[in-house]
Every structure is written in C-alpha cells, then in structure tokens.
Scaffold this motif. Structure first.
Motif, short mmCIF file in Angstrom:
data_model
loop_
_atom_site.label_atom_id
_atom_site.label_comp_id
_atom_site.label_asym_id
_atom_site.label_seq_id
_atom_site.Cartn_x
_atom_site.Cartn_y
_atom_site.Cartn_z
N PHE A 149 0.85 -1.19 0.00
CA PHE A 149 0.00 0.00 0.00
C PHE A 149 0.88 1.24 0.00
O PHE A 149 1.88 1.30 0.71
N TYR A 201 0.93 5.37 0.67
CA TYR A 201 0.23 6.47 1.32
C TYR A 201 1.00 7.77 1.09
O TYR A 201 2.21 7.77 0.87
N PHE A 261 5.24 13.58 2.18
CA PHE A 261 5.87 12.41 2.80
C PHE A 261 5.17 11.19 2.24
O PHE A 261 3.94 11.06 2.37
N ILE A 280 4.83 7.03 2.03
CA ILE A 280 5.17 5.88 2.89
C ILE A 280 4.47 4.63 2.36
O ILE A 280 3.32 4.69 1.93
N ARG A 323 1.02 -5.81 4.41
CA ARG A 323 0.26 -6.55 5.40
C ARG A 323 1.09 -7.72 5.91
O ARG A 323 1.74 -8.41 5.13
N TYR A 352 0.39 -4.61 10.23
CA TYR A 352 0.93 -4.02 9.02
C TYR A 352 2.30 -3.47 9.35
O TYR A 352 2.53 -2.93 10.44
N PHE A 364 5.41 -0.86 8.08
CA PHE A 364 5.57 0.34 7.27
C PHE A 364 7.02 0.61 6.95
O PHE A 364 7.92 0.33 7.76
N GLY A 365 7.25 1.17 5.76
CA GLY A 365 8.57 1.70 5.47
C GLY A 365 8.79 2.95 6.30
O GLY A 365 7.87 3.47 6.94
N SER A 366 10.00 3.43 6.30
CA SER A 366 10.35 4.60 7.11
C SER A 366 9.97 5.90 6.44
O SER A 366 10.12 6.97 7.04
N ARG A 386 10.68 11.65 2.26
CA ARG A 386 10.32 13.07 2.24
C ARG A 386 10.71 13.62 0.88
O ARG A 386 11.90 13.73 0.58
#
Lengths: 118, 110
Positions: A34, A36, A91, A93, A97, A107, A109-111, A114
């Motif tokens: 995913f 975002y 930003f 991201i 899952r 889930y 997440f990547g870091s 920016r």
C-alpha cells in the motif's frame, strides 16, 4: 519481524523531473503493498494498492499516469512520481500486510520518503 | 478515504499524567490498530485489537474497543516526555488497506 525497507528517505528534485521510491520487504513476501501520502500535520491518505504481477488499484483522485506503481516481484514495489511539481512535495510511505497463518497480524511500514520538489 | 476520527485533535499534559485518546469509525472492521508517529518520521505500530476483543494491554498502553459504538480508546499511563508524538488509529476489514484517522497530537511536558 517483518521489515519493509524504503529508499530514499529524503529527496529533493527539480520541477518536471521524475523520482522513484522503492520499498522492499526484507524477510517476507509482500504480494500486496500500500502507498500512502501524508501532508504536514495531516493524516496518511491511501494513494494506491499495488499487487504483485498486476496493475495497481488507485484511489479516487489519484492520477495513475502521474504516480506510476510497479510491483514486479514479491519483495519490491516502486512508486515513481513523474513530472514532479511543488504540490507533489509530501511524505510518501509504503506498507505491507503481515500475515500469521493466513490471518492479518498487523501491518509493517517503510520509514517514509520526504519528497521536496523545487 | 478516511474512516477514523480521533479526538482530541491535540492534547497537552504534564509528565506522569495519563493520556486518553479516542477514535471513532464508520463501518464494520476486522481489526483496529494504533500507531505513533514522531514528527517527520515513519509509523510505529503500538497495538492491534481484533473485532472480537474488548480490551488489550501492552506495557503502559491500554486499548479498548466497543464495536457497538464503533469506537476505541488508547490510554497511555504515566506519560513521559518521550511519548510526545502524533497518534493514529487505523482500521481494516480483512483484505482491505488500512484506513487512518486524523490523529491526535500529544505533547507531554516535562
């Protein structure tokens, strides 16, 4: 645990150029990733869902020709911001899952990246 | 689209006090999660509560879920300055992506 590595963490580019952001699942296979976007002091807004080996599904209002998503393998998904403009500064991201015996167990997440377009 | 709505939007407390944040959502869910985000950084997963669970604890965190009211709360006990961050709830319906609330900005003053 399941880790998603996202690169680059920070990028500055000129208007009109393209920027590629990579997300790799390091110790698991992510059939779905995913993407975002988050503007300052706002929440994360889902842009698109990328599926390994097929076309991404974009949320309403997200231009698929501008935000190109490629999910060519089970461990790599990329987001390319094409012909970037200052309003694309944000930003970004990615997330995958995490499953435990077929059940959603969270889930990861990547870091984040920016992006600043000048 | 965003589903969760957190309140308050901003919360300022003294170190040692408890912080309570609430989250409401609109549709049925499979899981609800809480995340923390320090300014300009990535997300840190705090806790996941499933739709058939009512309460969950993890260290100084306590999460409740009321599916009849479509709401959840996150309690941080004995807060520390390091707890200063934005907190988001996020929901999923199984094979759907996470949908995030607007978040609560917590400031813990030493």
């Amino acid at each position: 645990g399941a880790v998603v590595s996202q690169h680059p963490s920070r990028v500055i580019c000129k208007s009109g150029t393209s920027v590629k952001i990579e997300c790799r699942s390091l110790d698991f296979q992510a059939t779905t990733m995913f993407w975002y976007r988050q503007f300052p002091k706002q929440s994360l807004m889902l842009m698109a869902t990328s599926n390994e080996g097929s076309k991404a599904t974009y949320e309403q209002g997200v231009e698929k020709d501008k935000f190109l998503i490629n999910h060519a393998s089970l461990t790599l998904s990329t987001l390319t911001v094409t012909s970037a403009h200052p309003e694309d500064s944000s930003f970004y991201i990615c997330s995958a899952r995490v499953l435990d015996r077929g059940r959603v167990d969270g889930y990861t997440f990547g870091s984040g990246t920016r992006l600043t377009v000048v | 689209s965003q589903q969760g709505e957190e309140d308050p939007q901003a919360l300022s407390i003294q170190e040692g006090e408890n912080a309570t944040m609430n989250c409401s959502y609109k549709t049925s869910i499979n899981n609800l999660q809480w995340y923390r985000q320090n300014s300009g950084r990535g997300l840190v997963h705090l806790i996941l509560i499933r739709s058939n669970e009512r309460e969950k604890h993890s260290g100084r965190l306590r999460v409740t879920l009321d599916t009849s009211k479509k709401s959840s709360s996150l309690l941080i006990t004995a807060s520390r300055a390091a707890d200063t961050a934005s907190y988001f709830c996020a929901t999923d319906r199984g094979n759907t992506p996470l949908v995030f609330g607007k978040g609560t900005r917590l400031s813990v003053i030493a």
